[in-house]
Motif scaffolding. Structure first.
Motif, short mmCIF file in Angstrom:
data_model
loop_
_atom_site.label_atom_id
_atom_site.label_comp_id
_atom_site.label_asym_id
_atom_site.label_seq_id
_atom_site.Cartn_x
_atom_site.Cartn_y
_atom_site.Cartn_z
N UNK A 354 22.69 -13.00 19.27
CA UNK A 354 21.30 -13.46 19.33
C UNK A 354 20.57 -13.03 18.06
N UNK A 355 19.39 -13.58 17.86
CA UNK A 355 18.55 -13.17 16.73
C UNK A 355 18.16 -11.70 16.90
N UNK A 356 18.07 -10.99 15.79
CA UNK A 356 17.69 -9.58 15.92
C UNK A 356 16.25 -9.41 16.37
N UNK A 488 9.42 5.77 3.46
CA UNK A 488 9.49 4.68 4.43
C UNK A 488 10.94 4.36 4.74
N UNK A 489 11.29 4.22 6.02
CA UNK A 489 12.61 3.75 6.41
C UNK A 489 12.54 2.25 6.68
N UNK A 490 13.41 1.51 6.03
CA UNK A 490 13.47 0.05 6.22
C UNK A 490 14.82 -0.28 6.85
N UNK A 491 14.77 -0.79 8.07
CA UNK A 491 15.98 -1.14 8.81
C UNK A 491 16.17 -2.66 8.79
N UNK A 492 17.36 -3.08 8.38
CA UNK A 492 17.70 -4.51 8.48
C UNK A 492 19.02 -4.62 9.26
N UNK A 493 18.92 -4.58 10.58
CA UNK A 493 20.13 -4.55 11.41
C UNK A 493 20.82 -5.91 11.46
N UNK A 494 22.13 -5.87 11.70
CA UNK A 494 22.91 -7.11 11.69
C UNK A 494 23.18 -7.66 13.09
N UNK A 495 22.91 -6.87 14.13
CA UNK A 495 23.16 -7.37 15.48
C UNK A 495 22.41 -6.51 16.49
N UNK A 514 8.47 3.48 9.89
CA UNK A 514 9.65 2.62 9.82
C UNK A 514 9.24 1.15 9.83
N UNK A 515 10.04 0.34 9.13
CA UNK A 515 9.92 -1.11 9.18
C UNK A 515 11.23 -1.68 9.68
N UNK A 516 11.15 -2.62 10.62
CA UNK A 516 12.32 -3.34 11.09
C UNK A 516 12.27 -4.74 10.53
N UNK A 517 13.32 -5.11 9.79
CA UNK A 517 13.43 -6.43 9.19
C UNK A 517 14.40 -7.25 10.04
N UNK A 518 13.87 -8.27 10.72
CA UNK A 518 14.62 -8.93 11.78
C UNK A 518 14.72 -10.44 11.55
N UNK A 519 15.80 -10.99 12.06
CA UNK A 519 16.08 -12.41 11.81
C UNK A 519 15.41 -13.32 12.83
N UNK A 520 15.14 -14.53 12.40
CA UNK A 520 14.71 -15.59 13.31
C UNK A 520 15.93 -16.23 13.96
N UNK A 521 17.01 -16.41 13.19
CA UNK A 521 18.19 -17.13 13.64
C UNK A 521 19.17 -16.21 14.37
N UNK A 522 20.01 -16.79 15.22
CA UNK A 522 21.02 -16.02 15.93
C UNK A 522 22.04 -15.44 14.96
N UNK A 523 22.52 -14.24 15.27
CA UNK A 523 23.52 -13.56 14.45
C UNK A 523 24.69 -13.15 15.33
N UNK A 524 25.91 -13.15 14.80
CA UNK A 524 27.08 -12.81 15.62
C UNK A 524 27.10 -11.35 16.01
#
Length: 664
Positions: A354-356, A488-495, A514-524
């Motif tokens: 799913x998208x993050x 600053x902690x910047x998180x860009x998780x993959x799933x 902290x900043x969470x950088x998250x996707x709109x699109x689904x990720x595996x």
């Protein structure tokens, strides 16, 4: 007994002395606002100099932070741990009196100020925290939360747009214990403001729904007392007290920009002291004036009365008292470890692709009911960013209840309010918007990092994967820009698993936003063993490895991890020895010991490729001169996400071609 003007002149004298000794500073505002400070701090301001962290103290924010010597003088005079040597060391390296007030550096400074407009805007969050906590914890006959938030601000603060964003919300939220004293002196750095600031400030604030008091003479003690009493009497509307003052009061440079940001000079300083009838030596306060200012005894008595009330409250409502004290201390609940473990294990077992941004919402579904201190929100994008959960209740201004704030389209104001909630204590704020709009909020994020406070920004739609909305909504430089911000902690998780771990780490980071950088699109979804799940919290770890020493290291984050794993598999089938490294949080990885970092990014492996749909340059510190970055060198374009991935090279096949070129 000294007169009130003599007490105010003590502030002026210390400001003159410190700024002249430093040969830099801003004397105009301290000289102009000294009477305002005397009226507030000596007549009704609730504090205890011996305990600057007393939970039920009044909060004070100097929004026009360049007037720092006003605040330092008041803190010294009232009895805080700020001695005369600290005043002498104004603006010097390592002193407790830096050029602008800094939270954590000076006892009694409730927030870092200097960037104009952010003080008044952050104070809105402080006042909101007080109102929310009072509604949640006070009981009939037991009042343990009851204090005001006071702000000094100037013309420049009101010119900044963020003051509009937050002050509009303050009235909507009925923050009656927020009182702002406006130093209306008609001067800014470029001179008289009537050429660029002619709006009706009183009408503007009345239109917001504030109580407007004045204009009054800001040098008249009786008028100030009456105005403060009027402001305190209205408990449903925030109040703006308009104080007409003279910048540089008492000096030959009064009412001119020449005294704004430069020392008065020896002759003008001496003349000013003479005009103020101040004949004490430099850095000396006459005993009678010092005694009139000393607030230590009254402060200790005020806190002792509160502690007695707290003891009675604890006896009557032990569970509420324990919850209040835990939240104000910043400690997470006793069962926090179990809550976090269940959240992460749930993500592992579900195994969803799913998208993050959706993964983040699923994490919040576990977190919000378990942590009553979480205060969520969004800049008019709740459905898109996933910050509102089934346990979220919209804040009700009438009852002061709820755990979710609708900020409207106010990214900057939202972020300053978040900072205020965190600074006050009792809350961990989180809120969301699109990553590309983090630019609107950037300076508030910077202050959060500088102050070392806990707040979480949920930034979604974080790459060209946004697709058809085009380059205006496709962040390219924002993620690396945030990573360049110290603290600053910047998180860009993959799933889903990395997203859950990111939330755990963000909430445990008591002194780091902290900043969470998250996707709109689904990720595996990516399978991991227990050790790899544990290693996510280290910011970077080996996700897939080869036998022996790798000849190529591929590293990626977020939405590019899937294609990177596919590329690694294609290279493996061609006989290449490839390691894949996931780097969800570069800041945490960089903080690991050297041995761990070397175990992940093995020295001597010269062929390295970083893959991220963002500006490429940040990754060059990891790939070195001989490596490559598959990243963005331009803005994006308007097209379906898969089309853009092909155009800009975010495919497994392109990564393979880059790898083969490096390995030749």
């Amino acid at each position: 007994m000294p007169t009130r003007r003599q007490c105010a002149n003590a502030i002026r004298a210390l400001a003159i002395d410190a700024i002249e000794k430093s040969k830099s500073g801003h004397p105009g505002a301290p000289l102009g606002m000294a009477d305002m400070a005397e009226a507030l701090w000596r007549h009704g301001f609730k504090h205890n100099p011996a305990n600057p962290h007393w939970y039920d103290r009044d909060r004070f924010v100097l929004s026009n932070g360049h007037a720092s010597m006003l605040l330092y003088a008041v803190l010294h005079l009232t009895g805080y741990d700020l001695g005369m040597d600290d005043i002498r060391n104004f603006r010097q390296l390592g002193s407790k009196t830096p050029g602008h007030p800094e939270f954590g550096e000076t006892p009694g400074v409730d927030m870092t100020t200097g960037p104009l407009g952010q003080g008044i805007s952050t104070a809105v969050g402080m006042a909101l925290a007080e109102r929310l906590l009072a509604a949640e914890f006070n009981r009939p006959g037991h009042t343990v939360v009851d204090h005001h938030t006071y702000v000094f601000l100037g013309d420049g603060c009101l010119m900044e747009g963020v003051s509009h964003e937050a002050c509009s919300l303050a009235a909507t939220w009925k923050l009656g214990k927020l009182i702002a004293l406006y130093d209306s002196n008609g001067i800014s750095i470029d001179g008289k403001i009537d050429g660029w600031f002619t709006e009706n400030v009183a009408g503007r604030y009345a239109a917001y729904g504030w109580q407007v008091v004045g204009p009054i003479d800001g040098h008249d003690a009786d008028a100030l007392d009456k105005a403060l009493a009027e402001a305190r009497a209205d408990e449903t509307r925030p109040s703006l007290i308009i104080c007409r003052t003279h910048i540089g009061f008492g000096s030959e440079k009064a009412d001119s920009a020449s005294c704004h940001g430069s020392p008065l000079g020896d002759d003008v300083a001496a003349a000013a002291k003479k005009a103020l009838s101040w004949d004490a030596p430099a850095f000396t306060i006459p005993d009678d004036i010092a005694a009139a200012w000393d607030a230590r005894r009254a402060g200790a008595e005020a806190e002792a009365q509160w502690r007695a009330a707290m003891d009675a409250y604890r006896a009557a409502y032990p569970d509420l008292a324990a919850a209040f004290e835990r939240r104000m201390s910043g400690a997470l609940p006793a069962d926090w470890s179990a809550v976090a473990a269940r959240m992460i294990q749930g993500a592992r077992e579900a195994g969803e692709s799913i998208a993050t941004r959706v993964a983040s919402k699923k994490a919040l579904e576990s977190l919000v009911p378990a942590l009553p201190e979480l205060m969520g929100g969004s800049a008019d994008l709740s459905g898109s960013v996933g910050t509102k959960t089934s346990s979220s209740t919209l804040f009700d201004p009438d009852s002061a209840t709820g755990n979710y704030l609708a900020y409207g389209v106010r990214e900057f104001g939202m972020s300053t309010v978040m900072n205020g909630l965190s600074l006050h204590g009792g809350f961990i704020p989180y809120a969301g918007t699109f990553m590309v709009f983090s630019d609107y909020a950037k300076n508030a994020l910077r202050l959060a990092a500088l102050m070392g406070i806990r707040a979480v920004w949920v930034f979604t739609h974080d790459s060209i994967g946004v697709g058809e909305d085009g380059p205006t909504h496709q962040p390219v430089e924002q993620v690396p820009g945030l990573r360049l911000m110290p603290g600053m902690d910047v998180w860009r998780p993959c799933d889903t698993v990395e997203t859950a771990v990111a939330w755990k780490c963000a909430l445990e980071s008591a002194h780091r936003p902290s900043c969470l950088s998250l996707s709109r699109q689904n990720l595996p979804f990516v399978r991991r063993n227990d050790a790899q799940v544990e290693a996510v919290a280290r910011g970077g770890y080996v996700l897939r490895d080869c036998q022996g020493t790798p000849e190529l290291i591929l590293m990626a984050t977020g939405s590019e991890m899937g294609i990177t794993l596919d590329a690694a598999e294609q290279l493996r089938l061609k006989g290449r020895k490839v390691r894949v490294v996931s780097m969800p949080c570069c800041e945490r990885f960089d903080a690991q010991d050297k041995d761990y970092r070397n175990s992940v990014l093995t020295p001597g492996v010269r062929a390295r490729i970083a893959v991220e749909a963002a500006a490429a340059d940040y990754w060059r510190k990891y790939v070195g001169l001989d490596g490559a970055v598959v990243g963005m060198e331009t803005f994006g374009a308007s097209a379906p996400g898969k089309v853009l991935a092909e155009k800009f090279g975010f495919t497994a096949e392109h990564i393979v071609s880059v790898a083969e070129a490096l390995l030749r």
